[in-house]
Every structure is written in C-alpha cells, then in structure tokens.
Design a protein around this motif. Structure first.
Motif, PDB file in Angstrom:
ATOM      1  N   PHE A 150      10.578  -0.371  -8.875  1.00  0.00           N
ATOM      2  CA  PHE A 150       9.048  -0.484  -8.778  1.00  0.00           C
ATOM      3  C   PHE A 150       8.668  -1.674  -7.789  1.00  0.00           C
ATOM      4  O   PHE A 150       7.757  -1.409  -7.206  1.00  0.00           O
ATOM      5  CB  PHE A 150       8.842  -0.994 -10.392  1.00  0.00           C
ATOM      6  CG  PHE A 150       7.181  -1.301 -10.347  1.00  0.00           C
ATOM      7  CD1 PHE A 150       6.595  -0.038 -10.697  1.00  0.00           C
ATOM      8  CD2 PHE A 150       6.808  -2.616 -10.593  1.00  0.00           C
ATOM      9  CE1 PHE A 150       4.918  -0.248 -10.923  1.00  0.00           C
ATOM     10  CE2 PHE A 150       5.529  -2.677 -10.673  1.00  0.00           C
ATOM     11  CZ  PHE A 150       4.568  -1.729 -10.754  1.00  0.00           C
ATOM     12  N   LEU A 151       9.424  -2.628  -7.754  1.00  0.00           N
ATOM     13  CA  LEU A 151       9.396  -3.741  -6.859  1.00  0.00           C
ATOM     14  C   LEU A 151       9.340  -3.049  -5.353  1.00  0.00           C
ATOM     15  O   LEU A 151       8.398  -3.175  -4.606  1.00  0.00           O
ATOM     16  CB  LEU A 151      10.299  -4.683  -6.808  1.00  0.00           C
ATOM     17  CG  LEU A 151      10.306  -5.792  -5.530  1.00  0.00           C
ATOM     18  CD1 LEU A 151       9.009  -6.750  -5.458  1.00  0.00           C
ATOM     19  CD2 LEU A 151      11.409  -6.901  -5.857  1.00  0.00           C
ATOM     20  N   GLN A 152      10.261  -2.238  -4.907  1.00  0.00           N
ATOM     21  CA  GLN A 152      10.171  -1.597  -3.554  1.00  0.00           C
ATOM     22  C   GLN A 152       8.992  -0.611  -3.289  1.00  0.00           C
ATOM     23  O   GLN A 152       8.497  -0.851  -2.307  1.00  0.00           O
ATOM     24  CB  GLN A 152      11.488  -0.820  -3.420  1.00  0.00           C
ATOM     25  CG  GLN A 152      11.691  -0.341  -2.011  1.00  0.00           C
ATOM     26  CD  GLN A 152      11.729  -1.275  -1.161  1.00  0.00           C
ATOM     27  OE1 GLN A 152      12.493  -2.366  -1.179  1.00  0.00           O
ATOM     28  NE2 GLN A 152      11.017  -1.131  -0.126  1.00  0.00           N
ATOM     29  N   LYS A 153       8.662   0.003  -4.379  1.00  0.00           N
ATOM     30  CA  LYS A 153       7.144   0.935  -4.308  1.00  0.00           C
ATOM     31  C   LYS A 153       6.201  -0.026  -4.030  1.00  0.00           C
ATOM     32  O   LYS A 153       5.210   0.245  -3.365  1.00  0.00           O
ATOM     33  CB  LYS A 153       7.170   1.891  -5.502  1.00  0.00           C
ATOM     34  CG  LYS A 153       8.160   3.020  -5.753  1.00  0.00           C
ATOM     35  CD  LYS A 153       8.111   3.756  -6.914  1.00  0.00           C
ATOM     36  CE  LYS A 153       9.049   4.477  -7.198  1.00  0.00           C
ATOM     37  NZ  LYS A 153       8.969   5.413  -8.319  1.00  0.00           N
ATOM     38  N   ALA A 154       5.883  -1.078  -4.823  1.00  0.00           N
ATOM     39  CA  ALA A 154       4.919  -1.866  -4.706  1.00  0.00           C
ATOM     40  C   ALA A 154       5.048  -2.785  -3.309  1.00  0.00           C
ATOM     41  O   ALA A 154       3.763  -2.826  -2.552  1.00  0.00           O
ATOM     42  CB  ALA A 154       5.154  -3.124  -5.670  1.00  0.00           C
ATOM     43  N   LEU A 155       6.002  -3.112  -2.747  1.00  0.00           N
ATOM     44  CA  LEU A 155       6.214  -3.444  -1.369  1.00  0.00           C
ATOM     45  C   LEU A 155       5.660  -2.719  -0.371  1.00  0.00           C
ATOM     46  O   LEU A 155       4.936  -2.992   0.469  1.00  0.00           O
ATOM     47  CB  LEU A 155       7.567  -4.311  -1.073  1.00  0.00           C
ATOM     48  CG  LEU A 155       7.804  -5.432  -1.922  1.00  0.00           C
ATOM     49  CD1 LEU A 155       9.221  -5.895  -1.810  1.00  0.00           C
ATOM     50  CD2 LEU A 155       6.987  -6.681  -1.568  1.00  0.00           C
ATOM     51  N   THR A 156       6.264  -1.530  -0.399  1.00  0.00           N
ATOM     52  CA  THR A 156       5.966  -0.336   0.379  1.00  0.00           C
ATOM     53  C   THR A 156       4.488   0.025   0.386  1.00  0.00           C
ATOM     54  O   THR A 156       3.980   0.260   1.642  1.00  0.00           O
ATOM     55  CB  THR A 156       6.803   0.879   0.083  1.00  0.00           C
ATOM     56  OG1 THR A 156       8.151   0.630   0.159  1.00  0.00           O
ATOM     57  CG2 THR A 156       6.438   2.046   0.983  1.00  0.00           C
ATOM     58  N   ALA A 157       3.764  -0.127  -0.660  1.00  0.00           N
ATOM     59  CA  ALA A 157       2.491   0.341  -0.866  1.00  0.00           C
ATOM     60  C   ALA A 157       1.661  -0.684  -0.171  1.00  0.00           C
ATOM     61  O   ALA A 157       0.699  -0.699   0.426  1.00  0.00           O
ATOM     62  CB  ALA A 157       2.133   0.594  -2.610  1.00  0.00           C
ATOM     63  N   LYS A 158       1.987  -2.065  -0.157  1.00  0.00           N
ATOM     64  CA  LYS A 158       1.206  -3.152   0.207  1.00  0.00           C
ATOM     65  C   LYS A 158       1.337  -3.259   1.614  1.00  0.00           C
ATOM     66  O   LYS A 158       0.364  -3.357   2.413  1.00  0.00           O
ATOM     67  CB  LYS A 158       1.815  -4.426  -0.335  1.00  0.00           C
ATOM     68  CG  LYS A 158       1.253  -5.777   0.055  1.00  0.00           C
ATOM     69  CD  LYS A 158      -0.048  -5.934  -0.145  1.00  0.00           C
ATOM     70  CE  LYS A 158      -0.494  -7.395  -0.054  1.00  0.00           C
ATOM     71  NZ  LYS A 158      -2.161  -7.538   0.121  1.00  0.00           N
ATOM     72  N   ARG A 159       2.532  -2.989   2.357  1.00  0.00           N
ATOM     73  CA  ARG A 159       2.751  -2.848   3.690  1.00  0.00           C
ATOM     74  C   ARG A 159       1.915  -1.691   4.098  1.00  0.00           C
ATOM     75  O   ARG A 159       1.553  -1.993   5.437  1.00  0.00           O
ATOM     76  CB  ARG A 159       4.199  -2.773   3.985  1.00  0.00           C
ATOM     77  CG  ARG A 159       5.037  -4.210   3.442  1.00  0.00           C
ATOM     78  CD  ARG A 159       6.532  -4.004   3.701  1.00  0.00           C
ATOM     79  NE  ARG A 159       7.014  -5.122   3.157  1.00  0.00           N
ATOM     80  CZ  ARG A 159       8.266  -5.343   2.767  1.00  0.00           C
ATOM     81  NH1 ARG A 159       8.932  -4.214   2.500  1.00  0.00           N
ATOM     82  NH2 ARG A 159       8.794  -6.478   2.451  1.00  0.00           N
ATOM     83  N   GLU A 160       1.639  -0.715   3.548  1.00  0.00           N
ATOM     84  CA  GLU A 160       1.346   0.640   4.129  1.00  0.00           C
ATOM     85  C   GLU A 160      -0.432   0.430   3.827  1.00  0.00           C
ATOM     86  O   GLU A 160      -1.114   1.401   4.121  1.00  0.00           O
ATOM     87  CB  GLU A 160       1.932   1.958   3.699  1.00  0.00           C
ATOM     88  CG  GLU A 160       3.365   2.054   4.042  1.00  0.00           C
ATOM     89  CD  GLU A 160       3.886   3.232   3.327  1.00  0.00           C
ATOM     90  OE1 GLU A 160       3.429   3.824   2.547  1.00  0.00           O
ATOM     91  OE2 GLU A 160       5.132   3.614   3.984  1.00  0.00           O
ATOM     92  N   GLY A 161      -0.693  -0.185   3.017  1.00  0.00           N
ATOM     93  CA  GLY A 161      -2.071  -0.338   2.635  1.00  0.00           C
ATOM     94  C   GLY A 161      -2.612   0.675   1.819  1.00  0.00           C
ATOM     95  O   GLY A 161      -3.650   1.103   1.574  1.00  0.00           O
ATOM     96  N   SER A 162      -1.518   1.219   1.041  1.00  0.00           N
ATOM     97  CA  SER A 162      -1.934   2.360  -0.081  1.00  0.00           C
ATOM     98  C   SER A 162      -1.675   1.681  -1.258  1.00  0.00           C
ATOM     99  O   SER A 162      -1.724   0.426  -1.756  1.00  0.00           O
ATOM    100  CB  SER A 162      -0.878   3.479  -0.028  1.00  0.00           C
ATOM    101  OG  SER A 162       0.330   2.814  -0.067  1.00  0.00           O
TER     102      SER A 162
END
Length: 89
Positions: free
Chosen positions: A63-75
C-alpha cells in the motif's frame, strides 16, 4: 520457553511464505498449520500469528509503495480497505 516457541514459529512462517510461490499455493501455510496443530496447538497458534503479521506487513508495504507511486506520478492515491478503519490488534 515462549521466546523459543515464537522464534521457531516465526522462522517456519518466514520459510513457508518465501517458498509458497514456488509450490504454487499462496495458502500453503494452512496445510503446514494443520500438520503443526496435530502435534502442538501452541506452536500452531504462534505460527499462525506470525503468518498473519507477516502478511499484514506485506500488505502495508504494498500500500505504501502504491501511494508513493501515485504521488510521484500525480495520479489518484489508493484508498485503504474499509476494514482498516475498524482497527485491529
């Protein structure tokens, strides 16, 4: 003795989870639990506690990894399952 049992159970839980993919059965730990429980319900309980904790930790990291990826991609940020709001132990 409690530390000894927990150490044995956690070591086995780690090995089972690491090898369940190779065995092709994500729930292989249930079979191991039955084998253990036939001889030692105490070890079985410690084993299943370690399994649940390790699986929960993996879900948290995912979940942390998905949140970080979303934040970095602006999604859109992922949402936690509703059960998480109820608490736990």
């Amino acid at each position: 003795m409690a530390d000894f049992i927990q150490d044995l159970a956690d070591g086995l839980a780690q090995d089972v989870l690491e090898n369940s993919k190779e065995l092709g059965d994500a729930f292989f730990y249930e079979q191991v639990s039955k084998v253990i429980g036939a001889s030692s319900p105490t070890l079985q309980e410690a084993f299943m506690t370690s399994i649940r904790i390790r699986l929960a930790e993996k879900r948290g990291r995912d979940f942390l990894q998905k949140a970080l990826t979303a934040k970095r991609e602006g999604s859109a940020m992922p949402t936690a399952p509703r059960e998480a709001e109820k608490g736990g132990h």
